[in-house]
Design an enzyme around this catalytic site. Structure first.
Site, PDB file in Angstrom:
ATOM      1  N   SER A  92       0.799  -1.223   0.000  1.00 14.37           N
ATOM      2  CA  SER A  92       0.000   0.000   0.000  1.00 14.37           C
ATOM      3  C   SER A  92       0.834   1.276   0.000  1.00 14.37           C
ATOM      4  CB  SER A  92      -0.952   0.016   1.203  1.00 14.37           C
ATOM      5  OG  SER A  92      -0.228   0.122   2.413  1.00 14.37           O
ATOM      6  N   LYS A 165       0.812   4.583   6.754  1.00 16.43           N
ATOM      7  CA  LYS A 165       0.198   5.376   5.681  1.00 16.43           C
ATOM      8  C   LYS A 165       0.806   6.777   5.738  1.00 16.43           C
ATOM      9  CE  LYS A 165      -2.842   2.040   4.861  1.00 16.43           C
ATOM     10  NZ  LYS A 165      -2.725   1.169   3.679  1.00 16.43           N
TER      11      LYS A 165
END
Length: 268
Positions: A92, A165
């Site tokens: 990701s 993230k």
């Protein structure tokens, strides 16, 4: 008239006559050159010998566990106050962070007043069902050793769910994505870190969303392969992550050697 005086014989090898005042307690006598320095050296040698004789040599089966305990204590202090290592489990954050990368997270930053800012990659604890339960199989001995090493920060933790993230917006800011343009408070966000072939929205328009106070809005750099804040808008915080869940900024890739990288003290 001639007076014969008694002769006085001097023995060159004899020391001073104590009766004549040449002894240690005499008023006008002198020590031989270097006598005091030699006495000090002798006293030092005796003291050093006494210390060596008084020090007991510990057997190896005591010294090795003691050194291991000290090493683990130092590692625990480093993990608690300085850096902790985490493994990147998914793609990701590609290509900034790759699957299997081990990253060093700066845990000292939050203790010195740091707060997450847009553009910073951060590690945070799962705010609620973002990740599936982690597998718990394996050898009991290896699991126990791994738990200890994970607790002191020498290896990534296994039992807790953590994600990495990039912060897009913080509490009070309004974030929106439409077409291929991401905006925060109406201003376009330039994202040079995006995975090649991705744009900022990657086919998922949303917003405008106002980030709650004390939260951050996070998205992955591989926007088309990241189940981030965009996908959890029906969950707690409307998809935003509580700042208290943030461990700290990612400062570096520490493994493998072929992918070492430094992002700075606070991960820019």
């Amino acid at each position: 008239m001639v007076v014969n005086l008694p002769e006085t014989h001097t023995d060159a090898g004899a020391g001073p006559d104590p009766a004549a005042g040449g002894g240690r307690s005499g008023g006008g006598g002198h020590r031989a050159p270097g006598g005091r320095a030699e006495a000090r050296r002798a006293r030092g040698r005796r003291a050093s010998k006494s210390r060596r004789e008084g020090r007991r040599h510990r057997p190896w089966w005591i010294e090795i566990p003691a050194m291991a305990a000290v090493g683990l204590l130092v590692a625990l202090l480093i993990k608690t106050c300085l850096f902790q290592v985490f493994t990147i489990p998914s793609g990701s954050m590609e290509n900034t962070l790759r699957i299997g990368d081990r990253v060093g997270v700066n845990k000292l930053a939050p203790l010195t007043g740091w707060e997450p800012k847009p553009g910073e990659p951060v590690v945070f604890k799962d705010p609620g069902d973002w990740l599936p339960p982690q597998p718990t199989g394996g050898n009991p001995v290896s699991n126990a050793v791994g738990s200890v090493l994970g607790f002191v920060g020498l290896v990534p933790p296994k039992d807790d769910n953590y994600l990495v993230k990039r912060v897009i917006a913080t509490g009070g800011q309004t974030v929106q994505c439409s077409g291929s343009t991401l905006t925060v408070d109406g201003a376009k966000v330039v994202e040079p870190y995006l995975h090649p072939g991705d744009d900022s929205c990657a086919g998922l328009d949303f917003g405008p969303v106002t980030v709650p106070a004390g939260h951050v809005w996070v998205e992955g750099d591989h926007r088309s392969d990241s189940a981030d804040s965009r996908y959890h808008q029906r969950g707690p915080g409307g998809g935003a992550v509580p700042v208290e869940n943030v461990v700290g900024p990612v400062s570096a890739v520490v493994w493998p050697l072929s992918h070492l990288d430094w992002f700075g003290w606070v991960g820019h």
